[in-house]
Design a protein around this motif. Structure first.
Motif, PDB file in Angstrom:
ATOM      1  N   ILE A  23      58.357 175.510  77.256  1.00 31.80           N
ATOM      2  CA  ILE A  23      59.854 174.853  77.224  1.00 31.80           C
ATOM      3  C   ILE A  23      60.163 175.711  76.608  1.00 31.80           C
ATOM      4  CG2 ILE A  23      60.683 172.649  77.501  1.00 31.80           C
ATOM      5  CD1 ILE A  23      59.002 172.776  79.590  1.00 31.80           C
ATOM      6  N   GLY A  31      55.836 179.001  81.475  1.00 26.70           N
ATOM      7  CA  GLY A  31      54.442 177.688  80.666  1.00 26.70           C
ATOM      8  C   GLY A  31      55.105 177.546  79.599  1.00 26.70           C
ATOM      9  N   ARG A  77      55.037 174.159  74.474  1.00 23.30           N
ATOM     10  CA  ARG A  77      53.497 174.238  75.081  1.00 23.30           C
ATOM     11  C   ARG A  77      54.306 173.227  75.813  1.00 23.30           C
ATOM     12  NH1 ARG A  77      48.783 173.045  71.591  1.00 23.30           N
ATOM     13  NH2 ARG A  77      48.050 172.355  73.674  1.00 23.30           N
ATOM     14  N   ALA A  78      54.197 173.290  77.188  1.00 24.39           N
ATOM     15  CA  ALA A  78      54.294 172.349  78.495  1.00 24.39           C
ATOM     16  C   ALA A  78      53.805 171.554  78.766  1.00 24.39           C
ATOM     17  CB  ALA A  78      54.727 172.964  79.815  1.00 24.39           C
ATOM     18  N   ASP A  79      52.556 171.103  77.938  1.00 28.02           N
ATOM     19  CA  ASP A  79      51.627 169.345  77.572  1.00 28.02           C
ATOM     20  C   ASP A  79      51.843 169.206  76.684  1.00 28.02           C
ATOM     21  OD1 ASP A  79      50.229 172.177  76.534  1.00 28.02           O
ATOM     22  OD2 ASP A  79      49.078 170.774  76.893  1.00 28.02           O
ATOM     23  N   ALA A 127      55.444 168.370  75.649  1.00 24.77           N
ATOM     24  CA  ALA A 127      56.531 168.580  75.200  1.00 24.77           C
ATOM     25  C   ALA A 127      57.521 166.630  75.634  1.00 24.77           C
ATOM     26  CB  ALA A 127      57.676 168.975  76.733  1.00 24.77           C
TER      27      ALA A 127
END
Length: 212
Positions: A101, A99, A23-25, A27
């Motif tokens: 990574i 959305g 999840r991008a938030d 990483a």
């Protein structure tokens, strides 16, 4: 393989790599595999668990079930910070990873399962007509490498729950390189081996001797 059945053909091999989706938030640049300390990573594979802990020991592992789209949706829903899947499944299904990574793990760093990404066709031994048809799909270049990988697994008496990764590839000069990663259990240390040879004769046995 049950009596009366045989592998008739091995066709093309999709990308053999494993793929880490984060999840991008969640990483974290500069951290191993971009995973923050205590990150919840979803996988039910003993092989993946062992290699994840080897590369990023401060994460938390959690089993995950369901088909590929279901697992990705669970990641998006926040049940996990990251998950690991076979890149072949993601690519064959042409899934939207917006959305997220996405890190395609190198086969020498995160060693795939034997024959991961390859398509094999199993038929009845006595069905010669069908066997002849499927032989037209057979790729000797693929089966030569997957046979090495599968032989290591077989001689280890391993199954789908054995923490063993084996990947064999042939370079432009015809030389074979095998990477293997093995642990006695998913939470035990991983031993890594890399061997090269101009022939596959005895190669699987050499790999097995090294990892044991």
């Amino acid at each position: 393989q049950p009596e009366g059945l045989c592998l008739t053909a091995v066709s093309y091999r999709e990308t053999p790599n494993d793929q880490l989706l984060i999840r991008a938030d969640r990483a974290k640049q500069g951290r191993p595999l971009q995973l923050p300390q205590g990150a919840i990573v979803g996988t039910s594979s003993s092989r993946r668990k062992a290699q994840l802990l080897d590369l990023a020991p401060e994460i938390e592992l959690k089993d995950i079930r369901g088909n590929v789209p279901t697992r990705i949706q669970k990641l998006r829903d926040g049940q996990f910070d990251a998950i690991v899947l076979a890149a072949a499944g993601i690519e064959r299904l042409d899934l939207d990873l917006d959305g997220l990574i996405s890190i395609k793990m190198h086969t020498s760093e995160f060693v795939p399962a034997p024959a991961q990404g390859a398509l094999a066709f199993q038929t009845r031994v006595d069905d010669l007509k069908t066997r002849r048809l499927f032989k037209k799909l057979h790729r000797t270049d693929v089966s030569t490498c997957t046979n090495v990988e599968r032989t290591v697994l077989k001689n280890l008496d391993g199954g789908c729950h054995t923490p063993i990764g084996v990947y064999c590839e042939r370079d432009a000069n015809g030389a074979f390189t095998v990477n293997a990663a093995y642990a006695t259990a998913w939470d035990k240390p991983v031993k890594r081996v890399m061997l090269s040879s101009t022939t596959t004769a005895g190669l699987a046995e050499r790999v097995l001797a090294e990892i044991q």
